[in-house]
Scaffold this motif. Structure first.
Motif: not given
Length: 801
Positions: A47-56, A70-80, A90-98
């Motif tokens: 179906a096509g797939c995506i991957g999310r790493s352990s840094r979020g 293989f490329k980070n898309v920063p706007a695809c993200q969860f935030s809390v 409030a945080y975007a739940l990734c440890t690596q800024p764009p």
């Protein structure tokens, strides 16, 4: 009180955002090396797939069938967002800024406000589920569970292009806490198809054929987002202005959605600048967890990239817990191979083919996700509950199934001739062709045991291909590597079993033998591999699908006759030619070889057994008599030419003293299928002990696994050799299955654990390579053969019945 997340004890886990001091790197610079930031993939088979790493970060995009991005898309993200006890954060739940400087207004989930000795959370993975457990930053105990609806013998939901994110929040404090969770997503519709419709095929420095893949990355003109809502669900659909009457590859839609609940408030923003500073969503979200409920369906111009956002806000009283589901779905129904060669994906059998059903898929997931999770748990429980299996083995057993999702997987819509569709997984990202038959001799055990109808579909495709002829000629890449003039070889000779089912830039299932590293028409193992897999698939799926055997019968007769032509001295065993003409395609074998000769004898035994099963519906007795005569003559020759008192020699003519790790693959298969032994049992056991000692224990003290071939003292015959001195993950798991079969389970587990630890401790998780070396290098990531770990489980399970 800690939140009960029901995370199994045997996950692969790693602190969120923790890097690797010295991860494995590629052996050859031209090979794919995305680095170690890989997480469990999400999405159904084909179906096509995506991957999310352990840094979020979401960074793995296999949306176009068979193609890798293989490329980070920063706007695809969860935030809390969290507010309580006089504190707001409030945080975007990734440890690596764009890295590109976008979304500068967002605060990223880095270890900045707590002591460096504390973890900020833990990532867990046990395919098809993974978890983020956030710790020491928020007051709320917060967990996100991720999964797609994949479980054994499920030929419907397993194909769905959907990921569920189940958030569980618990308030352990003595005061109310307000939480808001936001999912943002960039509209990437139209990106995932090759802008080069007829890319030139070239030879890489390792002799492999490659072509350029150039997606329409970042080209979003005509894309637009809109709010979708009914009385139960709300979300944003990310689609495009229709570009024509027919749906092409890359056309379709995404959807992010959540469930209405009287305990929560839902906010949205349908159009923000995905590569801007991010203030249009972050200003309100970071202030109070809300979004401005902004709607704008204006299509993007050629300089604009669009994001959409959905947020859910709720207040937890002291001790209160709440679960909130989010769903990401996508609907890209067409996979195109060569220009004009198009297939609909399997999930379109259930949701239609117009590319406009991402919302329907998402809402169906929000209705069914609890049932899906229950199915997954019920499937996994019998294995997870086994006390005789160590946790590391259970972890690797399930996590190695990742390749069925992310291995460039194809699963076509059903047809009359293929009632569950056609299926295929790439050999790997570097050797980008499908279902390499020699590799799947070990690597297909997972598919066989869990999705047997898909396994049979693959073998039927090989059976259909055996009679076909393709007289186009081409050079052979191996000769370029050794700086020799290449002969011109036919693409596919009628009667020869093809090596693979084709590549994404041609016509998979129809144009076979894509690889040009060696002339696969000369290989001595492929025909044997086919016959063995036919009989295995029949026998281990109940032994009653005679129609399947009948479908493959003509292919069996053709390929065995074809292979027999390589028996130049009339001893009833085909000889290896001196060129690398088998799965170890950098390793020269001469004359009768232990590897290919054993497979030949086991294939003859399988063919004889098939003759007996089909005798009432086919005239098989003539062939049975022929195969019996070949077997009767060949068995003693194999012993005479190869047994040296401790192990079977590499071959009969090279004079090599190498101990080959996989020398008795044929014997393993014969015993697995209940056939007569190829070699005497006592000799098999003595050879296994020699292999275990030389190739494993004496090869770097057993730290890495078993090398393919070394001298009895563990030293290399040729220090410059390639394949003999590599540790092949799938071959090691196959060898471990053989050890288990021969009542050497302790040794099997020691060997398997060494390989598993190299993979999962050194940044190779969810991209398991074909080969690793003691120098900390790898080759051929996301490799099919590593699913051979399921062969170990099969033998263990068979022994305990």
């Amino acid at each position: 009180m800690t939140i009960q997340t029901q995370i199994p004890s045997c996950t692969w886990n790693r602190p969120i955002g923790l890097g690797w001091d010295k991860p494995y790197t590629v052996r050859y610079a031209s090979n794919v090396d995305d680095g170690p930031w890989h997480g469990m993939p999400l999405g159904g088979f084909g179906a096509g797939c995506i991957g999310r790493s352990s840094r979020g970060d979401f960074n793995f995009w296999h949306i176009d069938g068979g193609e890798h991005v293989f490329k980070n898309v920063p706007a695809c993200q969860f935030s809390v967002f969290e507010s309580g006890n006089n504190a707001t954060q409030a945080y975007a739940l990734c440890t690596q800024p764009p890295a590109d400087g976008s979304l500068k207004s967002w605060q990223w989930y880095q270890n900045i406000s707590i002591d460096n000795s504390q973890n900020i959370g833990t990532y867990h993975a046990l395919y098809p589920r993974s978890w983020f457990v956030y710790e020491n930053v928020l007051q709320t105990q917060l967990t996100c569970e991720q999964f797609s609806p994949i479980w054994a013998n499920n030929y419907q939901e397993t194909s769905y292009p959907v990921a569920v994110f189940l958030w569980k929040a618990h308030n352990p404090t003595h005061a109310p806490i307000t939480i808001s969770i936001m999912l943002t997503w960039e509209n990437m519709t139209g990106w995932f198809t090759n802008a080069l419709k007829s890319p030139e095929v070239k030879f890489r420095d390792d002799g492999s054929p490659v072509y350029e893949y150039r997606p329409y990355w970042g080209e979003s003109a005509g894309n637009y987002n809109w709010l979708a809502e009914d009385n139960q669900y709300v979300g944003c659909v990310l689609g495009q202005v229709s570009r024509g009457e027919t749906v092409e590859e890359g056309d379709g839609s995404w959807c992010i959605a959540t469930l209405k609940d009287p305990r929560v408030e839902i906010f949205h923003h349908s159009r923000f600048n995905a590569v801007g500073n991010g203030e249009d969503v972050w200003q309100s979200f970071s202030q109070d967890g809300s979004l401005p409920n902004y709607q704008d369906e204006s299509p993007a111009d050629e300089n604009t990239r669009l994001g959409a956002a959905v947020a859910v806000r709720f207040t937890l009283q002291p001790g209160e817990t709440l679960e909130v589901p989010f769903v990401l779905s996508w609907d890209f129904p067409v996979t195109e191979f060569a220009q004009g060669v198009k297939y609909y994906r399997r999930y379109t059998d259930f949701f239609g083919c117009n590319g406009e059903n991402a919302w329907q898929i998402a809402t169906h997931a929000l209705k069914e996700y609890q049932n899906w999770r229950s199915h997954i748990q019920s499937w996994q429980a019998p294995i997870l509950n086994r006390e005789d299996l160590p946790d590391w083995f259970k972890m690797a057993l399930f996590n190695e199934l990742y390749d069925l999702t992310s291995g460039g997987t194809l699963w076509s819509a059903a047809t009359e001739i293929d009632p569950v569709g056609q299926f295929a997984v790439l050999e790997c990202l570097d050797y980008r062709w499908y279902e390499s038959l020699d590799v799947r001799l070990y690597g297909s055990f997972a598919l066989l045991m869990l999705f047997p109808e898909l396994e049979k579909a693959v073998i039927r495709a090989f059976a259909r291909a055996i009679p076909e002829n393709d007289d186009r000629t081409r050079i052979i890449g191996y000769y370029l590597v050794i700086n020799a003039e290449s002969p011109m070889a036919f693409r596919k000779v009628a009667g020869a079993t093809p090596h693979d089912l084709g590549a994404p830039n041609e016509h998979v299932w129809q144009q076979t033998n894509y690889t040009a590293y060696q002339d696969c028409n000369q290989w001595k193992d492929l025909g044997c591999d086919f016959v063995l897999q036919v009989y295995r698939d029949f026998l281990l799926t109940g032994g009653d699908d005679v129609e399947f055997l009948a479908d493959c019968w003509d292919g069996i007769v053709l390929t065995l006759d074809y292979l027999k032509k390589f028996d130049l001295d009339g001893d009833s065993i085909p000889e290896n030619s001196g060129a690398p003409d088998q799965t170890f395609d950098d390793w020269r074998l001469n004359g009768v070889s232990a590897y290919c000769g054993g497979l030949w004898l086991a294939a003859l035994e399988s063919a004889i057994a098939i003759c007996d099963i089909l005798q009432d519906i086919r005239d098989t007795q003539t062939q049975k008599s022929i195969y019996q005569s070949w077997l009767q003559q060949g068995k003693p020759i194999y012993q005479e030419k190869l047994w040296n008192g401790k192990y079977y020699r590499l071959d009969s003519e090279s004079g090599s003293d190498v101990v080959m790790a996989d020398q008795l693959c044929g014997q393993f298969y014969a015993r697995l299928l209940g056939l007569p032994d190829i070699v005497p049992s006592d000799r098999a056991l003595l050879a296994l002990n020699t292999i275990y000692d030389a190739c494993f224990l004496k090869f770097y003290d057993g730290q890495f696994g078993a090398a393919n071939g070394v001298l009895p003292d563990g030293s290399p015959e040729n220090p410059k050799a390639t394949h003999p001195l590599e540790v092949w993950t799938g071959i090691n798991f196959g060898l471990a299955a053989f050890l288990t079969q021969m009542d050497m389970k302790q040794e099997a587990m020691q060997l398997t654990q060494a390989v598993v630890e190299q993979i999962y401790n050194n940044g190779l998780q969810f991209r398991t390579p074909e080969a690793i070396t003691p120098a900390g290098t790898f080759r051929a990531s996301v490799y099919l053969r590593a699913m051979a770990i399921w062969a170990i489980y099969l033998v263990i399970s068979s022994a305990t019945k």
